[in-house]
Design an enzyme around this catalytic site. Structure first.
Site, PDB file in Angstrom:
ATOM      1  N   HIS A   1      -3.579 -65.827  30.671  1.00 60.16           N
ATOM      2  CA  HIS A   1      -5.033 -66.432  31.458  1.00 60.16           C
ATOM      3  C   HIS A   1      -5.743 -67.425  30.091  1.00 60.16           C
ATOM      4  CE1 HIS A   1      -9.057 -65.129  32.556  1.00 60.16           C
ATOM      5  NE2 HIS A   1      -9.184 -66.276  32.458  1.00 60.16           N
TER       6      HIS A   1
ATOM      7  N   ARG B   1      -9.220 -65.660  39.287  1.00 61.34           N
ATOM      8  CA  ARG B   1      -9.706 -64.181  38.727  1.00 61.34           C
ATOM      9  C   ARG B   1      -8.332 -63.607  39.494  1.00 61.34           C
ATOM     10  NH1 ARG B   1     -11.930 -65.789  35.183  1.00 61.34           N
ATOM     11  NH2 ARG B   1     -14.001 -65.737  34.034  1.00 61.34           N
TER      12      ARG B   1
HETATM   13  P1  NAP Z   1     -18.238 -73.162  40.324  1.00 61.77           P
HETATM   14  O1  NAP Z   1     -18.415 -74.321  40.033  1.00 61.77           O
HETATM   15  O2  NAP Z   1     -19.217 -71.961  40.348  1.00 61.77           O
HETATM   16  O3  NAP Z   1     -17.412 -73.472  42.049  1.00 61.77           O
HETATM   17  C1  NAP Z   1     -17.069 -72.298  42.253  1.00 61.77           C
HETATM   18  C2  NAP Z   1     -16.627 -73.304  44.320  1.00 61.77           C
HETATM   19  O4  NAP Z   1     -16.322 -72.279  45.219  1.00 61.77           O
HETATM   20  C3  NAP Z   1     -17.590 -73.630  45.041  1.00 61.77           C
HETATM   21  O5  NAP Z   1     -17.086 -75.134  45.910  1.00 61.77           O
HETATM   22  C4  NAP Z   1     -17.646 -72.212  46.170  1.00 61.77           C
HETATM   23  O6  NAP Z   1     -18.703 -72.960  47.090  1.00 61.77           O
HETATM   24  C5  NAP Z   1     -17.036 -72.301  46.392  1.00 61.77           C
HETATM   25  N1  NAP Z   1     -17.096 -70.583  47.372  1.00 61.77           N
HETATM   26  C6  NAP Z   1     -17.831 -69.926  46.102  1.00 61.77           C
HETATM   27  N2  NAP Z   1     -17.554 -68.803  46.733  1.00 61.77           N
HETATM   28  C7  NAP Z   1     -17.123 -69.497  48.474  1.00 61.77           C
HETATM   29  C8  NAP Z   1     -16.732 -68.568  49.049  1.00 61.77           C
HETATM   30  N3  NAP Z   1     -16.679 -66.920  49.757  1.00 61.77           N
HETATM   31  N4  NAP Z   1     -16.563 -69.397  50.805  1.00 61.77           N
HETATM   32  C9  NAP Z   1     -15.383 -70.487  50.283  1.00 61.77           C
HETATM   33  N5  NAP Z   1     -15.854 -71.449  49.458  1.00 61.77           N
HETATM   34  C10 NAP Z   1     -16.516 -70.302  48.142  1.00 61.77           C
HETATM   35  O7  NAP Z   1     -16.400 -72.681  39.732  1.00 61.77           O
HETATM   36  P2  NAP Z   1     -16.090 -73.495  38.232  1.00 61.77           P
HETATM   37  O8  NAP Z   1     -16.256 -73.340  37.659  1.00 61.77           O
HETATM   38  O9  NAP Z   1     -15.349 -74.332  39.176  1.00 61.77           O
HETATM   39  O10 NAP Z   1     -14.474 -71.309  38.204  1.00 61.77           O
HETATM   40  C11 NAP Z   1     -13.938 -71.491  39.372  1.00 61.77           C
HETATM   41  C12 NAP Z   1     -12.739 -70.288  39.175  1.00 61.77           C
HETATM   42  O11 NAP Z   1     -12.120 -70.597  38.049  1.00 61.77           O
HETATM   43  C13 NAP Z   1     -13.388 -69.002  39.056  1.00 61.77           C
HETATM   44  O12 NAP Z   1     -13.788 -68.271  38.951  1.00 61.77           O
HETATM   45  C14 NAP Z   1     -13.988 -69.381  37.227  1.00 61.77           C
HETATM   46  O13 NAP Z   1     -13.792 -67.626  37.090  1.00 61.77           O
HETATM   47  C15 NAP Z   1     -12.346 -69.101  37.188  1.00 61.77           C
HETATM   48  N6  NAP Z   1     -11.743 -69.852  35.450  1.00 61.77           N
HETATM   49  C16 NAP Z   1     -10.385 -69.555  34.962  1.00 61.77           C
HETATM   50  C17 NAP Z   1      -9.602 -69.731  33.808  1.00 61.77           C
HETATM   51  C18 NAP Z   1      -8.773 -69.581  33.575  1.00 61.77           C
HETATM   52  O14 NAP Z   1      -8.318 -69.827  32.234  1.00 61.77           O
HETATM   53  N7  NAP Z   1      -8.151 -69.145  34.096  1.00 61.77           N
HETATM   54  C19 NAP Z   1     -11.080 -70.703  33.145  1.00 61.77           C
HETATM   55  C20 NAP Z   1     -11.975 -71.085  33.556  1.00 61.77           C
HETATM   56  C21 NAP Z   1     -12.574 -70.597  35.064  1.00 61.77           C
HETATM   57  P3  NAP Z   1     -19.791 -74.357  47.097  1.00 61.77           P
HETATM   58  O15 NAP Z   1     -19.651 -75.552  46.243  1.00 61.77           O
HETATM   59  O16 NAP Z   1     -20.762 -74.658  48.655  1.00 61.77           O
HETATM   60  O17 NAP Z   1     -21.221 -73.874  46.683  1.00 61.77           O
END
Ligand code: NAP
Length: 313
Positions: free
Chosen positions: A276, A228
């Protein structure tokens, strides 16, 4: 009962979703706007949403599921009227996961093998061979070890990169150096040649890449932000690039999207801008995810990919 389909999307996108869902649920009633009639509102069982306008899920007394068709729910959670007691599930789409792995592999390969610099050299008519390093000599740090970060980290490790991954909860995964906690993060930032951000946007991760955090990175390292825009202090990033603290930034997401036509990132020689598009929901596979969750809801089974309102992801 009926299903509410709402989002900030084009009519074509909405119709695509409607078509895919109706093909599997031909008898279902779909509403394409928030109901104004209380009897109709009482019929809504689930809302399938793509960041709908704030306030659009108020007054649905029998709503039992909010299903986002997008992976990130940070914007949805900013709506103070979102009914707190209704389960919220986010999208985890196999096609999107695969696309994110491709984008991350491309970014790391391009940085490792100097392909961004070589493209610049071609424009300048320069014949200069860069140093060739082995993948194992490139330290990659993936922030976030969730659905996307986990897959990206494993795919990079499979290519031979030295991969560390940082998350909230300490964990172990074969082939990865898994880290948790501030001290481990600072040590890993100081070593990493490439840092890939795949954290969710929460109050704890807003402006994560502040001037202070960027200063903790290894001098000349690259930042790849695929999560983000609000994770990054953009002015501090420009400063870090200008001072040589950072060598390159690959940015898919921005504080303001679309990126302003006059923004310094567009023409910056050390910045690669993507609009994006690192990983988009593919309605074909994502519709199956929505349908599976609707079935789980109706059969009283646990819902998949539920968001913790408390953690914000
Ligand atoms: P997710 O499955 O919810 O995974 C989040 C990870 O981040 C988990 O490992 C979590 O730790 C860790 N985390 C959360 N808060 C943290 C903190 N304060 N300190 C350290 N680690 C932390 O998310 P995801 O589906 O992989 O998505 C990741 C990102 O990609 C999001 O921001 C989403 O909006 C973005 N995204 C971007 C696109 C694009 O096209 N650019 C597309 C889709 C998604 P735990 O495992 O310990 O809970």
């Amino acid at each position: 009962m009926s299903l509410l389909l709402l989002g900030r999307w084009s009519d074509a996108e909405r119709d695509r979703w409607l078509q895919l869902l109706q093909a599997e649920l031909p008898a279902e009633r779909f509403l394409l706007a928030p109901p104004t009639d209380p009897a109709e509102a009482a019929e809504v069982e689930a809302a399938i949403v793509a960041n709908p306008e704030p306030g659009s899920l108020i007054g649905l007394p029998n709503l039992r599921l909010i299903q986002s068709v997008w992976a990130g729910v940070d914007r949805l959670l900013q709506d103070p009227t979102l009914p707190p007691e209704v389960p919220l599930s986010r999208m985890v789409d196999p096609a999107m996961n695969e696309a994110m792995v491709h984008t991350a592999l491309w970014a790391v390969l391009s940085l490792h093998r100097h392909f961004f610099a070589l493209a610049r050299q071609q424009r300048e008519g320069l014949w200069q061979q860069p140093e060739q390093r082995r993948a194992a000599e490139v330290n990659v740090l993936v922030l976030g070890l969730g659905e996307l970060g986990g897959r990206v980290a494993r795919a990079l490790a499979a290519q031979g990169y030295a991969v560390s991954a940082w998350s909230t909860r300490p964990t172990e995964q074969a082939g990865l150096r898994c880290l948790a906690g501030e001290a481990a993060l600072q040590a890993a930032l100081a070593e990493a040649d490439v840092v890939i951000n795949l954290l969710p946007l929460t109050p704890a991760t807003q402006q994560f890449f502040s001037a202070a955090r960027l200063a903790q990175m290894r001098r000349g390292a690259a930042l790849v932000n695929l999560a983000r825009g609000a994770h990054v202090d953009e002015a501090a990033l420009l400063q870090a690039l200008a001072s040589g603290q950072l060598g390159h930034a690959v940015l898919d997401v921005f504080a303001q999207e679309p990126l302003d036509p006059g923004h310094a990132f567009w023409q910056h020689p050390q910045v690669t801008v993507l609009p994006h598009c690192a990983a988009q929901t593919d309605a074909r596979s994502a519709a199956a995810v929505v349908l599976a969750n609707l079935r789980a809801l109706r059969e009283g089974r646990p819902l998949a990919h539920q968001v913790s309102r408390q953690r914000g992801y």
